[in-house]
Design a protein around this motif. Structure first.
Motif, PDB file in Angstrom:
ATOM      1  N   THR A 184       0.829  -1.204   0.000  1.00 59.41           N
ATOM      2  CA  THR A 184       0.000   0.000   0.000  1.00 59.41           C
ATOM      3  C   THR A 184       0.867   1.259   0.000  1.00 59.41           C
ATOM      4  O   THR A 184       0.534   2.247  -0.652  1.00 59.41           O
ATOM      5  N   ALA A 185       1.986   1.222   0.739  1.00 56.52           N
ATOM      6  CA  ALA A 185       2.905   2.370   0.733  1.00 56.52           C
ATOM      7  C   ALA A 185       3.484   2.581  -0.663  1.00 56.52           C
ATOM      8  O   ALA A 185       3.584   3.719  -1.145  1.00 56.52           O
ATOM      9  N   SER A 186       3.843   1.479  -1.318  1.00 54.89           N
ATOM     10  CA  SER A 186       4.367   1.583  -2.683  1.00 54.89           C
ATOM     11  C   SER A 186       3.314   2.152  -3.622  1.00 54.89           C
ATOM     12  O   SER A 186       3.627   2.981  -4.489  1.00 54.89           O
ATOM     13  N   ALA A 187       2.072   1.707  -3.457  1.00 58.92           N
ATOM     14  CA  ALA A 187       0.982   2.212  -4.303  1.00 58.92           C
ATOM     15  C   ALA A 187       0.782   3.708  -4.106  1.00 58.92           C
ATOM     16  O   ALA A 187       0.605   4.462  -5.067  1.00 58.92           O
ATOM     17  N   HIS A 188       0.798   4.154  -2.826  1.00 57.58           N
ATOM     18  CA  HIS A 188       0.661   5.580  -2.548  1.00 57.58           C
ATOM     19  C   HIS A 188       1.757   6.377  -3.244  1.00 57.58           C
ATOM     20  O   HIS A 188       1.502   7.423  -3.855  1.00 57.58           O
ATOM     21  N   MET A 189       3.000   5.896  -3.149  1.00 53.29           N
ATOM     22  CA  MET A 189       4.125   6.642  -3.721  1.00 53.29           C
ATOM     23  C   MET A 189       4.097   6.635  -5.241  1.00 53.29           C
ATOM     24  O   MET A 189       4.368   7.649  -5.888  1.00 53.29           O
ATOM     25  N   ILE A 190       3.764   5.480  -5.818  1.00 57.63           N
ATOM     26  CA  ILE A 190       3.671   5.417  -7.277  1.00 57.63           C
ATOM     27  C   ILE A 190       2.560   6.328  -7.779  1.00 57.63           C
ATOM     28  O   ILE A 190       2.697   7.014  -8.792  1.00 57.63           O
ATOM     29  N   THR A 191       1.445   6.373  -7.030  1.00 59.32           N
ATOM     30  CA  THR A 191       0.351   7.273  -7.385  1.00 59.32           C
ATOM     31  C   THR A 191       0.801   8.725  -7.326  1.00 59.32           C
ATOM     32  O   THR A 191       0.450   9.538  -8.184  1.00 59.32           O
ATOM     33  N   ALA A 192       1.599   9.054  -6.295  1.00 62.15           N
ATOM     34  CA  ALA A 192       2.077  10.423  -6.129  1.00 62.15           C
ATOM     35  C   ALA A 192       3.096  10.812  -7.190  1.00 62.15           C
ATOM     36  O   ALA A 192       3.211  11.981  -7.554  1.00 62.15           O
ATOM     37  N   VAL A 193       3.861   9.827  -7.690  1.00 60.43           N
ATOM     38  CA  VAL A 193       4.950  10.122  -8.624  1.00 60.43           C
ATOM     39  C   VAL A 193       4.554   9.871 -10.070  1.00 60.43           C
ATOM     40  O   VAL A 193       4.695  10.746 -10.938  1.00 60.43           O
ATOM     41  N   LEU A 194       4.088   8.668 -10.352  1.00 56.92           N
ATOM     42  CA  LEU A 194       3.889   8.251 -11.743  1.00 56.92           C
ATOM     43  C   LEU A 194       2.525   8.698 -12.237  1.00 56.92           C
ATOM     44  O   LEU A 194       1.498   8.281 -11.728  1.00 56.92           O
ATOM     45  N   GLY A 195       2.493   9.546 -13.214  1.00 55.46           N
ATOM     46  CA  GLY A 195       1.220  10.029 -13.725  1.00 55.46           C
ATOM     47  C   GLY A 195       1.401  11.059 -14.804  1.00 55.46           C
ATOM     48  O   GLY A 195       2.172  10.862 -15.743  1.00 55.46           O
ATOM     49  N   SER A 196       0.708  12.196 -14.653  1.00 50.22           N
ATOM     50  CA  SER A 196       0.701  13.191 -15.710  1.00 50.22           C
ATOM     51  C   SER A 196       2.091  13.732 -16.007  1.00 50.22           C
ATOM     52  O   SER A 196       2.391  14.104 -17.150  1.00 50.22           O
ATOM     53  N   GLY A 197       2.959  13.786 -14.994  1.00 51.25           N
ATOM     54  CA  GLY A 197       4.295  14.312 -15.214  1.00 51.25           C
ATOM     55  C   GLY A 197       5.099  13.517 -16.213  1.00 51.25           C
ATOM     56  O   GLY A 197       5.967  14.070 -16.913  1.00 51.25           O
ATOM     57  N   VAL A 198       4.806  12.226 -16.331  1.00 49.76           N
ATOM     58  CA  VAL A 198       5.566  11.370 -17.242  1.00 49.76           C
ATOM     59  C   VAL A 198       5.357  11.762 -18.700  1.00 49.76           C
ATOM     60  O   VAL A 198       6.231  11.560 -19.540  1.00 49.76           O
ATOM     61  N   LEU A 199       4.216  12.352 -19.004  1.00 51.50           N
ATOM     62  CA  LEU A 199       3.874  12.650 -20.390  1.00 51.50           C
ATOM     63  C   LEU A 199       4.631  13.849 -20.953  1.00 51.50           C
ATOM     64  O   LEU A 199       4.625  14.081 -22.151  1.00 51.50           O
ATOM     65  N   SER A 200       5.294  14.617 -20.084  1.00 52.95           N
ATOM     66  CA  SER A 200       6.088  15.753 -20.558  1.00 52.95           C
ATOM     67  C   SER A 200       7.564  15.402 -20.698  1.00 52.95           C
ATOM     68  O   SER A 200       8.364  16.253 -21.112  1.00 52.95           O
ATOM     69  N   LEU A 201       7.933  14.152 -20.389  1.00 52.11           N
ATOM     70  CA  LEU A 201       9.352  13.792 -20.386  1.00 52.11           C
ATOM     71  C   LEU A 201       9.945  13.704 -21.788  1.00 52.11           C
ATOM     72  O   LEU A 201      11.138  13.950 -21.975  1.00 52.11           O
TER      73      LEU A 201
END
Length: 483
Positions: A44-61
């Motif tokens: 669950t901690a990993s899920a929270h962190m991945i949710t906080a990190v991996l998302g819309s920001g990846v699309l601008s890379l």
């Protein structure tokens, strides 16, 4: 929280008495601090962190890679990931003061800063953290509306065989995203959103894998790797634009890598034994490793597919038109992810405001009383202050972006402003105090050099992103139809 209705003063007294008598508090129902047993795990901690990190920001890379080039782009991304992992481990160790297993808990990032660095710095930390969280909520609203509008545009392009320019306003989609969050924002606290966070993490992987797959397919279709060693060429942009864009790219990467501002709050959901910091460090390693690999692949393949023309949003910049239904799935996944990310990011801010209100007005029934919505059921308790204030918060994060929808540059500003103080400075300073690192020792000097280097990068990224916003403002009129 323990019975039908309980005031904040009663809860505080109960927690103090429990903490003074661990034997009473440490039971099947309560932790050593007298609070209800935490149930969070490594997953669950990993899920929270991945949710906080991996998302819309990846699309601008892919766009960020296009500004920096094949050499600097991957190196910068890897360095940001390494710094984030290292300082997150330092921060995770600050959850408990003293003994890592039995020491006093710091429930929030601000609690940790206050414990180790004192009242003055905790005020600075709080201002930066909560302003950043508010800005992140605005950024997520903009990003979600862009993805919603992209679904409509992709279908419009398909139906018109790319003859219709398909201009639509994002405002209606911002309102829709706000309406969704009006509902989910009433989830009381971090401990009750694990299911939403896990769903959002799955959606993160979905949109990232689709973006990666489309980039690979584009490279396979053209049979060439586009781009250059130094990034977008002078001529396509001016020398000044090249500099500003490179600075903006640093901010975009910082935004994509940052999650420290909610790390302590996530750690407070983890059950023990083993110690929370031990679990958190493992979860940090997993989440940073997974996101970095995906970031590298998406950024590189997106750049290889489009070169200097890489769009600022890989799925909504319409570098791809077909298969349109595949793009629709990816953008739906982004929207679902952003609902979860919005809640993960806003819960610390919600908790802070509600705690301060309860402390300031301990006798107020409006602020402190909780009511069973269904007789005999304890599934959800209504708190009037929580209901009203969270509704007002969601409304504000919906109206503001309707006036200034510049997600890419806003993301860069948020990343720049939050990266150095929250990801580097405070974790480093708390670690120095916790471990009693001697001043001017080699370890102290190394930590300070790391902090100064990241400060310079943050300033540079902030300047570039502000310049981008100024440029956008010259051409933008509030509430106009987007092109």
């Amino acid at each position: 929280m323990i019975s039908g209705e309980i005031t904040a003063t009663q809860q505080s007294s109960l927690e103090i008495s429990m903490s003074l008598s661990p034997a009473q508090g440490d039971s099947k129902c309560f932790d050593d601090d007298g609070r209800l047993k935490r149930t969070g795990t490594f997953w669950t901690a990993s899920a929270h962190m991945i949710t906080a990190v991996l998302g819309s920001g990846v699309l601008s890379l892919a766009w960020a890679s296009a500004q920096l080039g094949w050499v600097t782009g991957p190196i910068v991304l890897l360095l940001f990931a390494l710094v984030t992992y290292y300082t997150s481990c330092l921060l995770a160790s600050c959850y408990r003061s003293g003994d890592p297993v039995t020491g006093r808990r710091n429930y929030t990032y601000m609690d940790a800063v206050e414990t180790y660095l004192g009242d003055f710095k905790v005020k600075i930390c709080g201002a930066i953290q909560y302003l950043n969280l508010f800005g992140v909520a605005i950024g997520y609203t903009i990003a979600a509306s862009i993805s919603m509008a992209a679904i409509r545009r992709s279908n419009c392009f398909h139906d018109s065989h790319v003859k219709d320019p398909c201009h639509f306003s994002n405002n209606i989609y911002m309102l829709a995203f706000g309406a969704i969050n009006l509902f989910f924002s009433q989830i009381p606290d971090f401990h009750q959103i694990s299911w939403l966070s896990i769903l959002a993490a799955v959606m993160s992987f979905t949109c990232s894998i689709i973006g990666l797959g489309l980039g690979i397919s584009k490279v396979a279709e053209t049979g060439e790797f586009k781009g250059s060693l130094t990034g977008i060429s002078i001529g396509a942009v001016t020398q000044t634009q090249k500099i500003w864009r490179s600075f903006q790219a640093l901010g975009a990467i910082a935004f994509a890598c940052s999650y420290s501002l909610v790390l302590i709050e996530i750690e407070d959901t983890i059950k023990s034994p083993p110690s929370e910091s031990k679990i958190m460090k493992k979860a940090t390693l997993l989440s940073v490793s997974v996101t970095t690999v995906l970031y590298m692949m998406i950024g590189c393949f997106g750049y290889a597919a489009f070169g200097d023309l890489a769009p600022k949003n890989l799925l909504t910049g319409f570098g791809f038109y077909n298969p349109y239904w595949f793009l629709d799935i990816a953008n739906i996944a982004i929207v679902v992810h952003l609902v979860g990310a919005y809640q993960v990011s806003c819960q610390p801010l919600f908790a802070y405001v509600e705690k301060r209100a309860a402390t300031k007005f301990p006798q107020s029934a409006f602020i402190n009383e909780e009511y069973n919505m269904i007789k005999g059921s304890k599934a959800y308790k209504l708190n009037l202050f929580r209901l009203v204030w969270r509704i007002l918060f969601v409304i504000s994060t919906t109206i503001i972006p309707m006036v200034m929808p510049f997600f890419e540059n806003i993301a860069g500003i948020l990343g720049a402003i939050g990266f150095w103080p929250l990801t580097v400075y405070f974790p480093v300073e708390m670690y120095i105090v916790q471990e009693k690192v001697p001043k001017w020792s080699s370890r102290w000097i190394s930590l300070q050099m790391l902090s100064v280097a990241c400060l310079i990068i943050s300033i540079v990224a902030a300047v570039g992103s502000f310049a981008g916003v100024v440029t956008d403002l010259k051409a933008y009129k509030p509430f106009q139809t987007n092109n």
